[in-house]
Design an enzyme around this catalytic site. Structure first.
Site, PDB file in Angstrom:
ATOM      1  N   GLY A 193      -3.064   3.509   2.996  1.00  0.00           N
ATOM      2  CA  GLY A 193      -2.048   3.744   4.007  1.00  0.00           C
ATOM      3  C   GLY A 193      -1.070   2.581   4.086  1.00  0.00           C
ATOM      4  O   GLY A 193      -0.769   1.914   3.089  1.00  0.00           O
ATOM      5  N   SER A 194      -0.594   2.293   5.301  1.00  0.00           N
ATOM      6  CA  SER A 194       0.523   1.356   5.487  1.00  0.00           C
ATOM      7  C   SER A 194       0.205  -0.093   5.168  1.00  0.00           C
ATOM      8  O   SER A 194       1.127  -0.914   5.082  1.00  0.00           O
ATOM      9  CB  SER A 194       1.032   1.453   6.929  1.00  0.00           C
ATOM     10  OG  SER A 194       1.623   2.713   7.157  1.00  0.00           O
ATOM     11  N   VAL A 195      -1.050  -0.453   4.975  1.00  0.00           N
ATOM     12  CA  VAL A 195      -1.370  -1.802   4.503  1.00  0.00           C
ATOM     13  C   VAL A 195      -0.624  -2.081   3.208  1.00  0.00           C
ATOM     14  O   VAL A 195      -0.212  -3.215   2.934  1.00  0.00           O
ATOM     15  CB  VAL A 195      -2.902  -1.952   4.300  1.00  0.00           C
ATOM     16  CG1 VAL A 195      -3.231  -3.271   3.607  1.00  0.00           C
ATOM     17  CG2 VAL A 195      -3.625  -1.877   5.628  1.00  0.00           C
TER      18      VAL A 195
END
Length: 584
Positions: free
Chosen positions: A304-306
């Site tokens: 995801g956004s990591v």
């Protein structure tokens, strides 16, 4: 005719005699330790048939934490009694008086004993050093006060340390020159497997005496203590794990009801794994029946956004963006109205608020110029590739501390030509797969100013007396790295995620140590509940602390949870506060 029959019969008997003689020679002389295709140790089996014995220490090497505390076993001073004592006169009163129990308690314990026993059996009475010396000074055959090793019932870092078991075929394949030890336990997973050659037992320590067919003493009551003659063995493997921090992290994940996922803590300065927790726990009765034996910290997951950290690093370093430029964060990655409108904001606020549109646009621009740029910067940050400490060690040309997935960004080259694929990749979806270990390593790399280090799981291998056999020094990870300027900007942006006005992780603002990091929520699949289709998510937070003087990089991930459950901020906060408390 009759003469021929006699000659044939005598010849057959002679052949049979030679065959039997050859078989006896094979059994008694040539294959005493590896008989038949099963490599049966005949000497070992014959000894077992005519002896009774009690193993004091199996002889396998010890795995300890960075402070020298045992992680797999504990040692207890116990009283050992042999069954022939019930048939001979011995000073039972003195022994009972020394350990502080009634005489009849000792006598009743021996009454039904058929094998050597540890007094107290299920809960052995622990003796002091003084009690042990006084009992042994009595020099009673069949009565011993010794330190005995027991496996820990509640083991820390189960998947990190790994499992052991008996597997005769694997043992013989792995150690063909040690066939006589076919019943020894070998490492199956984790550190137990990787360092098995140094942990494998040379010889167990045991008390032994010879018995007849009904269990009576064959040569009197002479009990012998057999132990390895070499005082330097067995070896100890000293891991980088801190047992106290590990214990606290396991408690926190249990309290926060993490069913699948985990947490991993790295020492930023050394690149060492300080603690590693993977859920679910190992099922001791059937370790491979479910996912308990899987170390999810070494397993590729959807981040995801990591992953936006990679896009940001590339955009800054290749000058695709500055803080004056605005992005349309009222729209999603396809240009449709966003479910979370954020207005027109710059890269700094986009990172803090985790605006998908910003990173999709940047990724498409960069890939159009250089198709490999995203993969290049993932590697520069230490997010992909082989991260384990590696090097030449004895007869190993490329020895590694652990085997972990290496990660991937695109499934194939064709995906880089599809703008929708690139957009989804930019926000850590599509085919992006990275390990929590690598995510923690990325945070450590940024905190160090861009320097990349190999990750260590073991500090050293020691002799039994504590002196070092060899040690693993800090090791730089090969390959290109980000510039100090890029690292500095990423540090600022990671700080904004927690402490900025639009940051998504304001819940961590109250942590005992100042945190910088990045959130991540990845869609992993759908399921039906009450005829409604619901989304499963991986929820992440990865960061480092204390911000001004970075010491630890930490990643937490809660896998396959629903939108309104399994939050990771409380877990991350608890761990930071626990570490601050332990180090206060």
């Amino acid at each position: 005719m009759r003469r021929k029959r006699i000659i044939f019969l005598l010849g057959s008997i002679l052949v049979l005699f030679f065959l039997l003689t050859g078989r006896l020679m094979q059994i008694q002389l040539f294959q005493t330790e590896s008989f038949s295709s099963h490599n049966i140790n005949l000497i070992e089996n014959s000894v077992e048939q005519r002896t009774q014995q009690l193993v004091i220490d199996e002889g396998r090497g010890v795995i300890v934490d960075r402070n020298g505390e045992e992680l797999t076993h504990y040692t207890k001073n116990v009283l050992i009694l042999f069954p022939f004592l019930k048939n001979v006169e011995w000073d039972i009163e003195k022994v009972a008086d020394i350990i502080g129990v009634p005489t009849y308690t000792l006598a009743s314990t021996l009454e039904n004993a058929k094998k050597p026993i540890v007094f107290g059996e299920k809960k052995p009475v622990e003796l002091t050093e003084d009690q042990m010396n006084r009992i042994n000074d009595l020099k009673i055959q069949g009565v011993f006060a010794l330190s005995r090793k027991y496996p820990l019932k509640e083991k820390l870092a189960q998947q990190f340390i790994g499992l052991i078991g008996e597997n005769e075929k694997v043992f013989q394949k792995r150690y063909p020159d040690k066939v006589k030890g076919t019943k020894q336990k070998i490492g199956i997973t984790g550190i137990q497997k990787t360092f098995d050659e140094w942990l494998i037992a040379e010889q167990p320590s045991k008390l032994i005496y010879h018995v007849d067919a009904i269990g009576g003493p064959l040569f009197g009551v002479d009990v012998k203590y057999l132990a390895p003659a070499n005082p330097f063995y067995p070896l100890n493997v000293k891991t980088t794990i801190d047992g106290k921090i590990q214990g606290k992290m396991e408690e926190i994940l249990e309290k926060r009801e993490v069913n699948k996922g985990g947490a991993l803590l790295l020492d930023i300065n050394s690149g060492e794994i300080v603690a590693s927790v993977s859920k679910p726990d190992v099922n001791v009765r059937s370790p491979f029946s479910d996912n308990g034996s899987t170390n999810y910290m070494y397993t590729e997951l959807i981040p995801g956004s990591v992953f936006k950290t990679v896009i940001t690093a590339a955009a800054i370093e290749k000058e695709f963006v500055n803080e004056e430029r605005k992005f349309q964060c009222d729209q999603d990655i396809y240009g449709n109205p966003s479910d979370r409108p954020l207005g027109n904001i710059n890269i700094k606020d986009s990172f803090a608020a985790s605006c998908n549109r910003t990173f999709a646009d940047l990724a498409k621009e960069m890939v159009e110029k250089d198709k490999d740029i995203i993969e290049q910067y993932a590697a520069k940050l230490g997010l992909t590739g082989d991260l384990s400490w590696s090097g030449d060690l004895f007869h190993y040309s490329d020895f590694k501390h652990f085997q972990a997935d290496t990660g991937r960004i695109f499934k194939n080259e064709e995906e880089k030509d599809d703008q929708n694929y690139v957009s989804q990749t930019a926000i850590g979806q599509r085919e992006v797969r990275v390990t929590p270990l690598a995510v923690a390593n990325m945070m450590a790399t940024i905190a160090r100013g861009g320097e990349k280090l190999s990750i260590k799981a073991v500090d050293s291998v020691e002799y039994a007396n504590g002196t070092e056999m060899f040690t693993f020094d800090k090791q730089t990870l090969e390959g290109e790295k980000i510039s100090p300027y890029t690292a500095m900007k990423l540090q600022q942006y990671l700080h904004e995620v927690v402490h900025g006005k639009v940051g998504t992780a304001k819940a961590l603002h109250s942590a005992a140590l100042e945190v910088a990091g990045k959130t991540g929520t990845a869609e992993t699949g759908k399921f039906k509940d009450d005829n409604q289709e619901k989304q499963l998510l991986n929820k992440w937070f990865a960061g480092y602390f204390p911000f001004d003087n970075p010491k630890y990089a930490l990643v937490v991930v809660n896998m396959d949870v629903q939108e309104y459950e399994g939050g990771v901020y409380p877990m991350f906060l608890d761990i930071v506060n626990a570490i601050a408390s332990l180090e206060d």
